[in-house]
Design an enzyme around this catalytic site. Structure first.
Site, mmCIF file in Angstrom:
data_model
loop_
_atom_site.group_PDB
_atom_site.id
_atom_site.type_symbol
_atom_site.label_atom_id
_atom_site.label_comp_id
_atom_site.label_asym_id
_atom_site.label_seq_id
_atom_site.Cartn_x
_atom_site.Cartn_y
_atom_site.Cartn_z
ATOM 1 N N HIS A 65 -20.363 -30.302 -0.787
ATOM 2 C CA HIS A 65 -21.072 -31.519 -0.081
ATOM 3 C C HIS A 65 -19.777 -32.134 0.949
ATOM 4 C CE1 HIS A 65 -24.677 -31.947 -3.162
ATOM 5 N NE2 HIS A 65 -24.603 -30.729 -2.717
ATOM 6 N N GLU A 67 -19.357 -35.481 0.902
ATOM 7 C CA GLU A 67 -18.533 -36.510 0.276
ATOM 8 C C GLU A 67 -17.571 -35.827 -0.688
ATOM 9 O OE1 GLU A 67 -23.025 -37.667 0.050
ATOM 10 O OE2 GLU A 67 -21.949 -35.772 0.139
ATOM 11 N N CYS A 95 -25.682 -37.829 -4.091
ATOM 12 C CA CYS A 95 -26.340 -37.140 -5.248
ATOM 13 C C CYS A 95 -25.617 -37.440 -6.619
ATOM 14 C CB CYS A 95 -26.298 -35.558 -5.339
ATOM 15 S SG CYS A 95 -24.766 -34.817 -5.200
ATOM 16 N N CYS A 98 -22.051 -36.258 -6.585
ATOM 17 C CA CYS A 98 -21.247 -37.033 -5.678
ATOM 18 C C CYS A 98 -20.777 -38.514 -6.059
ATOM 19 C CB CYS A 98 -21.530 -37.015 -4.404
ATOM 20 S SG CYS A 98 -21.584 -35.560 -3.655
#
Length: 166
Positions: A65, A67, A95, A98
């Site tokens: 991801h 992040e 999420c 993260c």
């Protein structure tokens, strides 16, 4: 690969808008690479020290991801896993994975754009930032350029549905 120009003409009036614009540009790069368009930048002392855009498809890794990649780059930039006094800007609500990484990395502040009703860990699905942590709390600001972040996601999935229907 998408070669369309960046779709927004924004004039930031706050630091949050300025840095979120940079995160939106990272999301646009992900969009152009046929990744879900999420972008992130990590800021310390008023300057960007790391950037990230989703690379899940490229790396064939569900943890890639924006992040997560940004946090890793930030740790490398600081030569320290403790990202004290940093602010992470991300175009979509983080999420659970993260959000957990932000807590573990000791990020001071997270600022996000659009909510994520399917996976958002800032209150849309669950609220990890709202839980009292024994050692570290993260300041949260949300909704910065939310319409633009949401637009990128809607455009991406609309184009994906059209190409899958063909």
């Amino acid at each position: 690969m998408n070669s369309e120009p960046f779709p927004f003409h924004l004039t930031p009036s706050t630091d949050d808008e300025k840095f979120m614009l940079d995160a939106l540009k990272e999301a646009w790069k992900a969009f152009a690479s046929e990744e879900v368009p999420v972008g992130a930048v990590l800021v310390k002392e008023g300057r960007i020290i790391a950037r990230g855009g989703n690379q899940v498809e490229l790396l064939k890794d569900a943890t890639a991801h924006a992040e997560m990649l940004c946090l890793t780059a930030g740790a490398n930039a600081l030569d320290n896993w403790r990202l004290l006094d940093t602010t992470l800007y991300c175009t979509i609500e983080p999420c659970a994975m993260c959000a957990g990484a932000m807590l573990l990395s000791r990020v001071k502040t997270v600022v996000w754009g659009a909510p994520d009703i399917r996976h958002g860990a800032g209150g849309s699905w669950v609220d990890l930032f709202g839980e009292k942590h024994p050692m570290h709390d993260i300041e949260v600001r949300k909704g910065v350029y939310a319409a633009e972040a949401s637009f990128l996601l809607k455009e991406f999935f609309s184009k994906r549905r059209k190409s899958n229907a063909s």
